[in-house]
Design an enzyme around this catalytic site. Structure first.
Site, PDB file in Angstrom:
ATOM      1  N   GLU A  75      16.613  19.034  -9.489  1.00 45.18           N
ATOM      2  CA  GLU A  75      15.889  20.494  -9.218  1.00 45.18           C
ATOM      3  C   GLU A  75      15.450  20.874 -10.481  1.00 45.18           C
ATOM      4  O   GLU A  75      15.938  21.202 -11.424  1.00 45.18           O
ATOM      5  CB  GLU A  75      16.971  21.592  -8.852  1.00 45.18           C
ATOM      6  CG  GLU A  75      17.246  21.733  -7.265  1.00 45.18           C
ATOM      7  CD  GLU A  75      18.332  22.617  -7.070  1.00 45.18           C
ATOM      8  OE1 GLU A  75      18.284  23.631  -7.586  1.00 45.18           O
ATOM      9  OE2 GLU A  75      19.388  22.183  -6.236  1.00 45.18           O
ATOM     10  N   ASP A 118      19.250  35.027 -11.183  1.00 43.66           N
ATOM     11  CA  ASP A 118      19.641  34.291 -12.104  1.00 43.66           C
ATOM     12  C   ASP A 118      20.479  35.215 -13.205  1.00 43.66           C
ATOM     13  O   ASP A 118      20.002  36.163 -13.534  1.00 43.66           O
ATOM     14  CB  ASP A 118      18.438  33.716 -12.987  1.00 43.66           C
ATOM     15  CG  ASP A 118      18.172  32.216 -11.934  1.00 43.66           C
ATOM     16  OD1 ASP A 118      18.849  31.525 -11.580  1.00 43.66           O
ATOM     17  OD2 ASP A 118      16.796  32.360 -11.456  1.00 43.66           O
TER      18      ASP A 118
END
Ligand SMILES: Cc1ncc(COP(=O)(O)O)c(C=O)c1O
Lengths: 254, 393
Positions: A46, A57
């Protein structure tokens, strides 16, 4: 059949996917890291395309994204880099936020993905409704998989809807948290089993909080595999020899 | 309060702007809020408590003041809506009182907020003290340094101020941190957003709660002038909450609506926060709107001397009002805002917040007729900006 469906056809357990940020640590590391991950035995990769405001995040991926942007990474360059790699055979997914995609142009983005062999994308802030209303026909035209997230608070009905819209796998977010949080395996078994009972044959890959062999095996007991991001970024940060750092990390998991 | 309905459509869109572009992890909270917000806002008990607090705690209605000397100077009838006289010194508390009551109805015990200049943080810390709720305010690490007095106020009120160390360490990053906090703490936490930004239904909620400003203007103007509508409403625009509140009940009228953005060092420079004038369509903090961004879709850190206006986005309501031509948006530079602040201070004896001063700078940019009535929303008072003003003097 595309590489992603092929993978799930051939392998049902312990699928290891590694997330890393394109253009990090150095601008031209993107393809080097991909090749080494493949060599070390990872099942899919990914590749994160950086955004200035990555709300889902934690600090580690925030920092790698900022560094990548400072290095000059952008979508156009990433597609150029990916067009260069010839020997990469494992599935590759792009992961990032919607704004750079909108800015690039959704149609052009999808077309470019197909051109350079990207099999799927994960865009956390592209909700199911927006995808279904405006993006799905384009994705289908180019055979690009949109991978949707399920979180512990996603209601049953919606999980079924997500399964229906998923043409490859579902990204199972291990806990209600941003990336880089720790895994609470005692709490997940009921959640994992509930999701499994709702999605039929759709493969499940767990992400968020997986950082070593122990946590990898814990979630693989329930789902088809797992994605490791933060721990991998940590492992390659500040390393002079990227290839051996990558190999050591992967060998520590599988 | 009037019966409340949404301006946005059922998907939370104003024209092509708005929506809820959020990660799956935030969805349950956003959906829960969407399901109940109209019911809560229209609930008689909620309205009673909200209006009582606005009256007895913050001191509403705020006056609509005829500014005689300013009117003489600009040869028009200039009225000031005195949001600076609210408790805590700005319009922000209209919103936080409403949202904290909403949080209580949803059974939430922990309140989080983002803040730039610290005005929304102070307004949130204040209502949390009032209701005995835990309060965490995310504030850019740079702003924590720049706005020390407001940090001290929040801490005295019992809030925990967490410096946001990501990105450029200002309002945008504080908002990212608040969203991350909410993802990490979905069940006990309520996010009190400070402007008409964020995912649907936040822009709707904040606009409704600030709409008390225009409801009062109509009533007060009727009492004083025998009609409900002035000719102009002027307000500064950061995220757009005081402007949304001042415009709200005039959107379906012929009143000219003027929003004033921070032009920073000038619209010809890169250093400004003029989202409407320079933004492109994009998605930030859960909404599609106009956004100051580079060619790659990376958000550019805006600049303004006023910490309450340097947000790279703008509420989707305003992007729509602009596109449809219903409202006009002009820029006022640091310099122009400073001059306007001095002028208001010396002509009327009112020191405005630096944000509000931008609205007054628009007086020089519009040709008024002598019989026209102009209402300027004076969104806050200038105490917090004294060190900036002193540097300029
Ligand atoms: C006094 C004052 N006016 C205006 C603003 C800008 O916000 P908004 O555009 O949401 O009214 C702020 C923000 O801190 C403020 O403190």
């Amino acid at each position: 059949m595309n590489k992603l469906n092929q993978l799930f056809e051939n392998k049902k357990n312990n699928i290891l996917s590694i997330y890393y940020t394109a253009g990090y640590p150095s601008l031209n590391d993107t393809t080097k890291i991909a090749m080494q991950l493949q060599k070390s035995g990872v099942d899919m990769i990914e590749i994160g395309f950086p955004f200035s405001d990555p709300v889902a995040d934690g600090p580690v991926i925030q920092k790698s994204s900022k560094q990548a942007l400072d290095n000059g990474m952008n979508l156009k360059l990433l597609f150029d880099q990916l067009a260069e790699v010839k020997d990469l055979t494992i599935p590759r997914i792009l992961m990032g936020y919607i704004n750079p995609v909108l800015s690039f142009g959704v149609g052009e983005f999808v077309q470019k993905c197909a051109e350079v062999g990207v099999d799927g994308v994960i865009i956390p802030d592209l909700p199911l409704e927006e995808y279904a209303a405006n993006f799905q026909p384009l994705f289908e035209k180019y055979g690009l998989h949109n991978i949707l997230l399920v979180s512990p608070e996603t209601p049953d009905e919606r999980i079924k809807e997500i399964a229906k819209l998923s043409s490859s796998f579902i990204y199972l977010v291990s806990s209600n948290a941003i990336t880089g949080s720790s895994l609470q395996t005692n709490a997940v078994s009921e959640y994992f089993n509930r999701v499994k009972s709702l999605v039929g044959d759709t493969p499940l890959i767990t992400g968020f909080g997986i950082r070593d062999r122990k946590t990898f095996q814990e979630v693989c007991a329930y789902t088809n595999g797992a994605i490791i991001g933060t721990a991998f970024i940590d492992a390659i940060t500040g390393k002079d020899n990227l290839d051996s750092a990558i190999d050591d990390f992967v060998k520590g998991i599988i | 309060m009037l019966q409340i309905k949404s301006i946005a459509d059922e998907r939370g869109y104003y024209g092509k702007y708005g929506g809820a572009w959020i990660p799956e992890m935030l969805r349950p909270n956003i959906k829960a809020l969407e399901a109940v917000y109209l019911d809560i806002l229209n609930d008689a008990g909620f309205q009673k408590e909200y209006m009582e607090l606005l009256a007895d705690y913050t001191g509403r209605p705020t006056p609509l003041y005829f500014a005689k000397r300013l009117s003489e100077k600009y040869q028009a009838n200039i009225w000031l809506k005195r949001e600076d006289l609210n408790h805590t010194g700005a319009h922000k508390i209209n919103n936080t009182i409403g949202q904290v009551l909403m949080a209580e109805k949803l059974g939430k015990k922990r309140i989080i907020a983002e803040t730039g200049a610290g005005q929304h943080g102070v307004a949130t810390a204040t209502v949390c003290a009032l209701r005995g709720l835990e309060c965490v305010v995310h504030m850019g690490a740079l702003d924590v340094e720049r706005q020390a007095p407001n940090v001290a106020r929040m801490e005295m009120l019992g809030a925990k101020v967490i410096p946001a160390k990501s990105g450029n360490q200002t309002l945008k990053d504080a908002t990212n941190e608040a969203l991350r906090d909410w993802i990490n703490n979905p069940s006990d936490t309520f996010y009190i957003i400070g402007s008409v930004v964020g995912p649907h239904p936040y822009p709707e909620i904040v606009a409704h709660l600030q709409s008390v400003i225009s409801a009062e203007i109509r009533k007060q103007f009727l009492e004083k002038e025998g009609k409900t509508d002035p000719d102009y409403i002027i307000a500064c625009v950061g995220g757009g909450s005081n402007a949304a509140g001042a415009f709200y009940h005039f959107i379906d009228s012929d009143v000219k609506l003027v929003g004033v953005e921070a032009a920073g060092k000038g619209l010809h420079t890169q250093e400004h926060a003029a989202t409407i004038n320079f933004g492109r369509e994009g998605v930030l903090h859960g909404a599609k709107s106009l956004l100051i961004q580079d060619d790659d879709g990376q958000v550019i850190e805006p600049y303004s001397v006023s910490a309450g206006l340097d947000y790279p986005g703008i509420g989707p309501l305003h992007a729509w009002l602009h596109d449809s031509g219903r409202a006009q948006f002009v820029g006022a530079s640091d310099e122009e805002a400073m001059e306007a602040a001095m002028e208001l201070t010396r002509l009327e004896g009112i020191i405005p917040a630096l944000e509000s001063a931008h609205a007054f700078a628009a007086l020089k940019k519009i040709d008024f007729k002598p019989d026209e009535h102009v209402v300027i929303n004076l969104s806050g008072r200038g105490d917090k900006d004294m060190s900036t003003y002193l540097k300029y003097l």
